[in-house]
Design an enzyme around this catalytic site. Structure first.
Site, short mmCIF file in Angstrom:
data_model
loop_
_atom_site.label_atom_id
_atom_site.label_comp_id
_atom_site.label_asym_id
_atom_site.label_seq_id
_atom_site.Cartn_x
_atom_site.Cartn_y
_atom_site.Cartn_z
CG HIS A 79 25.95 34.75 113.14
ND1 HIS A 79 25.38 35.93 112.67
CD2 HIS A 79 25.23 33.75 112.59
CE1 HIS A 79 24.35 35.62 111.90
NE2 HIS A 79 24.23 34.33 111.82
CD GLU A 130 21.59 31.63 113.29
OE1 GLU A 130 22.42 32.22 112.58
OE2 GLU A 130 20.39 31.58 112.98
C1 LIG Z 1 17.95 34.42 113.11
C2 LIG Z 1 17.86 35.16 111.82
C3 LIG Z 1 19.16 35.09 111.02
C4 LIG Z 1 19.39 33.64 110.61
O1 LIG Z 1 20.54 33.24 110.35
O2 LIG Z 1 18.38 32.91 110.48
C5 LIG Z 1 20.31 35.63 111.81
O3 LIG Z 1 21.37 35.10 111.95
S1 LIG Z 1 19.97 37.14 112.58
C6 LIG Z 1 21.55 37.64 113.31
C7 LIG Z 1 21.34 38.85 114.17
N1 LIG Z 1 20.87 38.45 115.51
C8 LIG Z 1 21.76 38.29 116.51
O4 LIG Z 1 22.95 38.50 116.36
C9 LIG Z 1 21.18 37.85 117.84
C10 LIG Z 1 22.28 37.54 118.85
N2 LIG Z 1 23.10 38.72 119.07
C11 LIG Z 1 22.99 39.45 120.24
O5 LIG Z 1 22.21 39.15 121.13
C12 LIG Z 1 23.91 40.66 120.35
O6 LIG Z 1 24.35 41.04 119.07
C13 LIG Z 1 25.17 40.38 121.25
C14 LIG Z 1 24.72 40.09 122.68
C15 LIG Z 1 25.98 39.23 120.69
C16 LIG Z 1 26.05 41.62 121.21
O7 LIG Z 1 25.31 42.69 121.69
P1 LIG Z 1 25.85 44.20 121.41
O8 LIG Z 1 26.16 44.38 119.97
O9 LIG Z 1 24.87 45.11 122.04
O10 LIG Z 1 27.25 44.37 122.05
P2 LIG Z 1 27.74 44.15 123.52
O11 LIG Z 1 28.60 45.31 123.87
O12 LIG Z 1 26.65 43.74 124.46
O13 LIG Z 1 28.67 42.86 123.25
C17 LIG Z 1 29.28 42.19 124.33
C18 LIG Z 1 30.64 41.77 123.83
O14 LIG Z 1 30.47 40.89 122.69
C19 LIG Z 1 31.17 41.45 121.57
N3 LIG Z 1 30.40 41.14 120.39
C20 LIG Z 1 29.24 41.70 119.98
N4 LIG Z 1 28.82 41.15 118.83
C21 LIG Z 1 29.75 40.23 118.49
C22 LIG Z 1 29.92 39.32 117.40
N5 LIG Z 1 29.01 39.27 116.41
N6 LIG Z 1 31.01 38.52 117.38
C23 LIG Z 1 31.93 38.57 118.37
N7 LIG Z 1 31.85 39.41 119.46
C24 LIG Z 1 30.77 40.22 119.50
C25 LIG Z 1 31.28 42.93 121.82
O15 LIG Z 1 32.38 43.45 121.12
C26 LIG Z 1 31.49 42.94 123.32
O16 LIG Z 1 32.82 42.58 123.58
P3 LIG Z 1 33.76 43.56 124.45
O17 LIG Z 1 35.08 42.86 124.51
O18 LIG Z 1 33.05 43.69 125.77
O19 LIG Z 1 33.78 44.85 123.66
CO LIG Z 2 22.45 33.52 110.93
#
Ligand SMILES: CC[C@H](C(=O)O)C(=O)SCCNC(=O)CCNC(=O)[C@H](O)C(C)(C)COP(=O)(O)OP(=O)(O)OC[C@H]1O[C@@H](n2cnc3c(N)ncnc32)[C@H](O)[C@@H]1OP(=O)(O)O
Ligand SMILES: [Co+2]
Length: 134
Positions: A79, A130
């Site tokens: 991200h 983010e």
């Molecule tokens: C906040 C503390 C620290 C900081 O900097 O201070 C951090 O940064 S912590 C970072 C970790 N926390 C998060 O990432 C929270 C937000 N993320 C989420 O809610 C999930 O990871 C989500 C919803 C982005 C993805 O969920 P999941 O891995 O379960 O996969 P899905 O199948 O639901 O994903 C849907 C769709 O999105 C694509 N995807 C997933 N992650 C990424 C990404 N990082 N970059 C780009 N695309 C992503 C995934 O491949 C799916 O695509 P599709 O075409 O449907 O396959």
């Molecule tokens: Co971060």
């Protein structure tokens, strides 16, 4: 709406190994690991002067980044984090524009002790965004 680029995050399967590469191969100054159980990750930061690199590995069984690492077993760009002045006003503007705010839509405290939110990657050219209030 957007301020500076606060960090670019790289998800890794093995944080210690990634830190060794950045510290030993690239000569980077790396912070100590910071466990963030609320976010399901352990992170370190590499301070670059104009921005930071965040390295993050899963913490706990249901880490939010586990799915990403299944699809990217060697790790990868996870991200980007932009700074904003007023995260609630920004959130409300984005919601009004139809953007998906991840989680329950309420800011959580991130690694820098500041409120953060995440925006769905599908709304931002396939990149997880983010926002951090500074
Ligand atoms: C906040 C503390 C620290 C900081 O900097 O201070 C951090 O940064 S912590 C970072 C970790 N926390 C998060 O990432 C929270 C937000 N993320 C989420 O809610 C999930 O990871 C989500 C919803 C982005 C993805 O969920 P999941 O891995 O379960 O996969 P899905 O199948 O639901 O994903 C849907 C769709 O999105 C694509 N995807 C997933 N992650 C990424 C990404 N990082 N970059 C780009 N695309 C992503 C995934 O491949 C799916 O695509 P599709 O075409 O449907 O396959
Ligand atoms: Co971060």
């Amino acid at each position: 709406m957007l301020g500076r680029l606060n960090h670019v995050a790289i998800a890794v399967p093995d944080l210690a190994a990634a830190v060794a590469v950045y510290r030993n191969t690239l000569g980077a100054r790396v912070t100590e690991p910071q466990a963030l159980p609320d976010h399901g990750v352990t992170v370190v930061f590499i301070e670059l002067g104009n921005t930071k690199i965040e390295l993050l590995e899963p913490l706990g069984a249901d880490s939010t980044i586990a799915g990403f690492l299944v699809k990217n077993p060697a790790g990868g760009m996870h991200h980007v984090c932009y700074e904003v002045d007023d995260i609630l006003a920004t959130r409300d503007q984005l919601k009004a524009a139809g953007t998906r705010i991840l989680g329950d839509g309420e800011p959580k405290i991130g690694a820098h002790g500041k409120p953060v939110l995440f925006l769905h990657p599908k709304d931002f050219q396939g990149t997880l965004v983010e926002l951090e209030q500074v």
